[in-house]
Motif scaffolding. Structure first.
Motif, PDB file in Angstrom:
ATOM      1  N   VAL A  48       0.839  -1.202   0.000  1.00 20.71           N
ATOM      2  CA  VAL A  48       0.000   0.000   0.000  1.00 20.71           C
ATOM      3  C   VAL A  48       0.879   1.259   0.000  1.00 20.71           C
ATOM      4  O   VAL A  48       0.628   2.212  -0.737  1.00 20.71           O
ATOM      5  CB  VAL A  48      -0.963   0.006   1.212  1.00 20.71           C
ATOM      6  N   LEU A  49       1.922   1.199   0.817  1.00 21.19           N
ATOM      7  CA  LEU A  49       2.823   2.346   0.911  1.00 21.19           C
ATOM      8  C   LEU A  49       3.475   2.646  -0.446  1.00 21.19           C
ATOM      9  O   LEU A  49       3.502   3.792  -0.909  1.00 21.19           O
ATOM     10  CB  LEU A  49       3.903   2.016   1.946  1.00 21.19           C
ATOM     11  N   VAL A  50       3.983   1.612  -1.084  1.00 19.34           N
ATOM     12  CA  VAL A  50       4.650   1.799  -2.375  1.00 19.34           C
ATOM     13  C   VAL A  50       3.638   2.251  -3.424  1.00 19.34           C
ATOM     14  O   VAL A  50       3.922   3.095  -4.276  1.00 19.34           O
ATOM     15  CB  VAL A  50       5.351   0.497  -2.834  1.00 19.34           C
ATOM     16  N   TYR A  51       2.432   1.699  -3.316  1.00 19.05           N
ATOM     17  CA  TYR A  51       1.367   2.090  -4.247  1.00 19.05           C
ATOM     18  C   TYR A  51       1.086   3.594  -4.134  1.00 19.05           C
ATOM     19  O   TYR A  51       1.036   4.309  -5.145  1.00 19.05           O
ATOM     20  CB  TYR A  51       0.112   1.265  -3.934  1.00 19.05           C
ATOM     21  N   LEU A  52       0.940   4.080  -2.893  1.00 16.26           N
ATOM     22  CA  LEU A  52       0.657   5.512  -2.708  1.00 16.26           C
ATOM     23  C   LEU A  52       1.805   6.359  -3.250  1.00 16.26           C
ATOM     24  O   LEU A  52       1.595   7.391  -3.895  1.00 16.26           O
ATOM     25  CB  LEU A  52       0.421   5.829  -1.221  1.00 16.26           C
ATOM     26  N   PHE A  53       3.005   5.896  -3.008  1.00 16.61           N
ATOM     27  CA  PHE A  53       4.192   6.578  -3.506  1.00 16.61           C
ATOM     28  C   PHE A  53       4.145   6.656  -5.050  1.00 16.61           C
ATOM     29  O   PHE A  53       4.365   7.711  -5.647  1.00 16.61           O
ATOM     30  CB  PHE A  53       5.418   5.796  -3.016  1.00 16.61           C
ATOM     31  N   CYS A  54       3.795   5.545  -5.688  1.00 17.92           N
ATOM     32  CA  CYS A  54       3.734   5.521  -7.160  1.00 17.92           C
ATOM     33  C   CYS A  54       2.634   6.450  -7.687  1.00 17.92           C
ATOM     34  O   CYS A  54       2.806   7.115  -8.713  1.00 17.92           O
ATOM     35  CB  CYS A  54       3.471   4.109  -7.683  1.00 17.92           C
ATOM     36  N   VAL A  55       1.503   6.513  -6.983  1.00 15.98           N
ATOM     37  CA  VAL A  55       0.411   7.394  -7.427  1.00 15.98           C
ATOM     38  C   VAL A  55       0.881   8.848  -7.398  1.00 15.98           C
ATOM     39  O   VAL A  55       0.673   9.610  -8.350  1.00 15.98           O
ATOM     40  CB  VAL A  55      -0.848   7.221  -6.536  1.00 15.98           C
ATOM     41  N   ILE A  56       1.540   9.215  -6.304  1.00 14.16           N
ATOM     42  CA  ILE A  56       1.911  10.627  -6.150  1.00 14.16           C
ATOM     43  C   ILE A  56       3.085  10.998  -7.054  1.00 14.16           C
ATOM     44  O   ILE A  56       3.047  12.003  -7.765  1.00 14.16           O
ATOM     45  CB  ILE A  56       2.249  10.927  -4.673  1.00 14.16           C
ATOM     46  N   ILE A  57       4.126  10.181  -7.034  1.00 12.11           N
ATOM     47  CA  ILE A  57       5.352  10.564  -7.742  1.00 12.11           C
ATOM     48  C   ILE A  57       5.256  10.329  -9.252  1.00 12.11           C
ATOM     49  O   ILE A  57       5.777  11.103 -10.048  1.00 12.11           O
ATOM     50  CB  ILE A  57       6.566   9.776  -7.192  1.00 12.11           C
ATOM     51  N   MET A  58       4.595   9.244  -9.651  1.00 14.44           N
ATOM     52  CA  MET A  58       4.543   8.957 -11.084  1.00 14.44           C
ATOM     53  C   MET A  58       3.151   9.127 -11.659  1.00 14.44           C
ATOM     54  O   MET A  58       2.972   9.664 -12.742  1.00 14.44           O
ATOM     55  CB  MET A  58       5.058   7.552 -11.357  1.00 14.44           C
ATOM     56  N   GLY A  59       2.155   8.656 -10.928  1.00 13.84           N
ATOM     57  CA  GLY A  59       0.792   8.646 -11.469  1.00 13.84           C
ATOM     58  C   GLY A  59       0.261  10.033 -11.815  1.00 13.84           C
ATOM     59  O   GLY A  59      -0.107  10.297 -12.965  1.00 13.84           O
ATOM     60  N   ILE A  60       0.227  10.917 -10.822  1.00 16.38           N
ATOM     61  CA  ILE A  60      -0.395  12.229 -11.059  1.00 16.38           C
ATOM     62  C   ILE A  60       0.347  13.028 -12.144  1.00 16.38           C
ATOM     63  O   ILE A  60      -0.281  13.529 -13.078  1.00 16.38           O
ATOM     64  CB  ILE A  60      -0.540  13.025  -9.741  1.00 16.38           C
ATOM     65  N   PRO A  61       1.688  13.137 -12.057  1.00 14.12           N
ATOM     66  CA  PRO A  61       2.375  13.902 -13.119  1.00 14.12           C
ATOM     67  C   PRO A  61       2.170  13.316 -14.521  1.00 14.12           C
ATOM     68  O   PRO A  61       1.992  14.055 -15.498  1.00 14.12           O
ATOM     69  CB  PRO A  61       3.850  13.820 -12.725  1.00 14.12           C
ATOM     70  N   ILE A  62       2.167  11.985 -14.611  1.00 18.48           N
ATOM     71  CA  ILE A  62       1.981  11.383 -15.942  1.00 18.48           C
ATOM     72  C   ILE A  62       0.541  11.562 -16.409  1.00 18.48           C
ATOM     73  O   ILE A  62       0.272  11.783 -17.593  1.00 18.48           O
ATOM     74  CB  ILE A  62       2.418   9.898 -15.938  1.00 18.48           C
ATOM     75  N   MET A  63      -0.388  11.533 -15.467  1.00 18.42           N
ATOM     76  CA  MET A  63      -1.780  11.780 -15.847  1.00 18.42           C
ATOM     77  C   MET A  63      -1.928  13.198 -16.408  1.00 18.42           C
ATOM     78  O   MET A  63      -2.604  13.420 -17.419  1.00 18.42           O
ATOM     79  CB  MET A  63      -2.680  11.610 -14.623  1.00 18.42           C
ATOM     80  N   MET A  64      -1.263  14.149 -15.765  1.00 16.94           N
ATOM     81  CA  MET A  64      -1.321  15.533 -16.280  1.00 16.94           C
ATOM     82  C   MET A  64      -0.766  15.592 -17.699  1.00 16.94           C
ATOM     83  O   MET A  64      -1.326  16.233 -18.590  1.00 16.94           O
ATOM     84  CB  MET A  64      -0.529  16.472 -15.363  1.00 16.94           C
ATOM     85  N   ASP A 257     -10.489  26.012 -21.092  1.00 19.44           N
ATOM     86  CA  ASP A 257     -10.389  26.829 -19.871  1.00 19.44           C
ATOM     87  C   ASP A 257     -10.404  26.001 -18.583  1.00 19.44           C
ATOM     88  O   ASP A 257     -10.453  26.532 -17.488  1.00 19.44           O
ATOM     89  CB  ASP A 257     -11.527  27.857 -19.843  1.00 19.44           C
ATOM     90  N   SER A 258     -10.355  24.688 -18.724  1.00 18.68           N
ATOM     91  CA  SER A 258     -10.416  23.867 -17.517  1.00 18.68           C
ATOM     92  C   SER A 258      -8.999  23.546 -17.036  1.00 18.68           C
ATOM     93  O   SER A 258      -8.126  23.262 -17.841  1.00 18.68           O
ATOM     94  CB  SER A 258     -11.169  22.590 -17.877  1.00 18.68           C
ATOM     95  N   SER A 259      -8.786  23.586 -15.706  1.00 16.38           N
ATOM     96  CA  SER A 259      -7.428  23.381 -15.189  1.00 16.38           C
ATOM     97  C   SER A 259      -7.062  21.899 -15.106  1.00 16.38           C
ATOM     98  O   SER A 259      -7.687  21.124 -14.370  1.00 16.38           O
ATOM     99  CB  SER A 259      -7.306  24.003 -13.797  1.00 16.38           C
ATOM    100  N   ILE A 260      -6.046  21.520 -15.857  1.00 14.43           N
ATOM    101  CA  ILE A 260      -5.624  20.118 -15.878  1.00 14.43           C
ATOM    102  C   ILE A 260      -5.105  19.691 -14.504  1.00 14.43           C
ATOM    103  O   ILE A 260      -5.421  18.621 -14.005  1.00 14.43           O
ATOM    104  CB  ILE A 260      -4.548  19.909 -16.968  1.00 14.43           C
ATOM    105  N   THR A 261      -4.343  20.574 -13.866  1.00 13.90           N
ATOM    106  CA  THR A 261      -3.745  20.220 -12.576  1.00 13.90           C
ATOM    107  C   THR A 261      -4.822  19.932 -11.538  1.00 13.90           C
ATOM    108  O   THR A 261      -4.815  18.895 -10.869  1.00 13.90           O
ATOM    109  CB  THR A 261      -2.870  21.388 -12.064  1.00 13.90           C
ATOM    110  N   PHE A 262      -5.764  20.862 -11.428  1.00 16.72           N
ATOM    111  CA  PHE A 262      -6.840  20.699 -10.445  1.00 16.72           C
ATOM    112  C   PHE A 262      -7.608  19.402 -10.723  1.00 16.72           C
ATOM    113  O   PHE A 262      -7.847  18.598  -9.817  1.00 16.72           O
ATOM    114  CB  PHE A 262      -7.765  21.925 -10.533  1.00 16.72           C
ATOM    115  N   ASN A 263      -7.957  19.212 -11.984  1.00  9.22           N
ATOM    116  CA  ASN A 263      -8.701  18.004 -12.352  1.00  9.22           C
ATOM    117  C   ASN A 263      -7.967  16.741 -11.925  1.00  9.22           C
ATOM    118  O   ASN A 263      -8.551  15.823 -11.361  1.00  9.22           O
ATOM    119  CB  ASN A 263      -8.904  17.936 -13.869  1.00  9.22           C
TER     120      ASN A 263
END
Ligand code: PFF
Length: 470
Positions: A48-64, A257-263
């Protein structure tokens, strides 16, 4: 040039609809079915810990990055990549990245639909009171009987694929918007009810401890990279629907006009909360009733029904739960089919209806392999030290989540941060040249690709081979 970037597929009717639809894509079987069973198989809290780490460090930036590409390209992933590569003066073969995504989508959809079929079967089983007063042995038997009947699995798989095709054939803004608005919040509330039940079980605290406190002793036998990091990385990509063009195509319907980061933050938060809630609801039941945490893909189907059989109004809640889970799977499967459908419309000039049926039929056909993986064609194999029992299903799952999605993700990161001009990305993200922009760019340039590569290479034992070679 601009003609390469005009959309023929329409736009979301409001910015909230994008968030809802992308959340609909992200929240699905991945959160409620896949996350708990992988957590159980791969070491609980550490996973779970590694999963959360992957979501924050890789997931969100790549999603953007992926949404950014989609909104700029405004077409199917294949044509989006081709158009953007052309615009940036790059080789048009970048469209192969789009192809990788369409292919991954097909393979995921093929087995996703079979598992979604299990949820439909369980709507009826809970609704008819099959689980009233059952114990772990009995629910395991009921589940076992279901998966050993290829005819029944094929039937529900076919029904689910038909309803997916039906929505996609009407266009995303029609069916999807309505479905997501009410059903996602309802699923969330029902998960809270399940957590409420879990709190009343004897082993609630043990469940929490298992989920949130990494037990490094239990990892002693495991290879940290192949058994924990790689599946956690794959789950982050799978759960956020990134690395295969699904979010890219949803981004292509997003207004300027929609914010990608916020989304992205909202989507990732909703997605992760649902997964964690599912874990909190399930593990106390698993431990209280003596089930095996590492029980594999059947985990929620053998654990939750025990709770429904015991709690007040369990038949009602159980039935409702599986209905909502089916809807969550439905809103995800739509996004799995959509990239291929938009491509068929653009490249083959097909009508949306015909394209949906053609693409859906091929995915359905491929799904027959998964149906048979749980019975006639099941075979065991070992992957990165773990024994897998469900033949082709496991191969499809590992190939897509652990290899194709992270690979797609790295290429998206590489393209946006190394090859696209800085101006294009500044333009699209709308953050100006602020600190947030600089952090994002640094992460997609260095951290995310390096993280994925290090996990990959370690998982396949590259460094070991390397040192032996020396
Ligand atoms: N994110 C979905 C889930 O968690 O169930 C599955 C999925 C949908 C994966 C779309 C990939 C994708 F492109």
């Amino acid at each position: 040039m601009s003609s390469l970037r005009t959309s023929i597929h329409g736009q979301w009717s409001s910015r909230w609809i994008f968030i809802l639809a992308a959340t609909g894509s992200a929240v699905g079987l991945g959160n409620i079915w896949r996350f708990p069973y992988l957590t159980g198989e791969n070491g609980g809290g550490a996973f779970v810990l590694v999963y959360l780490f992957c979501v924050i460090i890789m997931g969100i930036p790549i999603m953007m990055a992926e949404i950014l590409l989609g909104r700029r390209g405004r077409k199917s992933p294949i044509y989006t990549m081709e158009a953007l590569a052309y615009e940036e003066g790059l080789n048009r073969n970048w469209r192969l990245l789009g192809w990788l995504g369409v292919l991954a989508g097909f393979i995921i959809l093929s087995y996703y639909s079979v598992i979604a079929g299990w949820t439909i079967a369980f709507i009826f089983k809970t609704g008819m009171g099959d689980f009233l007063g059952t114990n772990a042995k009995q629910t395991t038997e009921i589940f076992g009987n279901l998966v050993s009947s290829p005819g029944i699995l094929l039937f529900w798989h076919s029904i689910f694929m038909c309803i997916t095709i039906r929505v996609v054939s009407q266009g995303v803004s029609g069916g999807l918007e309505k479905a997501v608005k009410f059903l996602m919040p309802a699923l969330f509330v029902l998960l809270l009810v399940m957590v409420g039940y879990a709190m009343s079980t004897e082993k609630f605290i043990d469940g929490l401890r298992y989920l949130f406190i990494p037990d490094f002793n239990s990892l002693a036998e495991k290879n940290l990279f192949s058994d924990v990091f790689l599946p956690a990385l794959g789950q982050a990509f799978f759960s956020l629907s990134i690395g295969m063009g699904a979010i890219m195509i949803y981004g292509s319907y997003l207004s300027k006009d929609s914010s990608i980061t916020f989304n992205c933050f909202i989507i990732a938060l909703a997605d992760t909360s649902v997964a964690i809630l599912a874990g909190i609801a399930i593990f106390p039941i698993v431990f209280t009733y003596g089930l095996e945490a590492a029980g594999g893909p059947g985990l929620i189907f053998v654990s939750l029904p025990i709770a429904f059989g015991q709690m007040p109004f369990g038949t009602f809640f159980g039935c409702l739960f599986f209905i909502l889970l089916m809807f969550a799977a439905w809103t995800s499967s739509i996004s799995l089919l959509e990239p291929a459908v938009t491509w068929l419309i653009e490249a083959k000039n097909m009508s949306r209806v015909k394209a949906s049926y053609v693409a859906g039929f091929i995915a359905w056909l491929l799904g027959v392999f998964t149906v048979l993986s749980f019975n006639h064609w099941s075979f065991e194999f070992s992957f990165a030290g773990a024994i897998k029992e469900n033949g082709l299903f496991d191969i499809f799952d590992i190939l897509t989540s652990n290899i194709m999605l992270p690979l797609g993700g790295i290429l998206v990161a590489f393209f946006t941060s190394w090859l696209m001009s800085r101006k294009s990305t500044v333009d699209e993200l709308g953050l100006g040249d602020s600190l947030s922009y600089k952090i994002w760019r640094f992460v997609v340039r260095y951290i995310a690709p390096l993280g994925v590569i290090i996990i990959f290479l370690n998982a396949i034992g590259f460094f070991k081979i390397f040192s032996i070679g020396n």
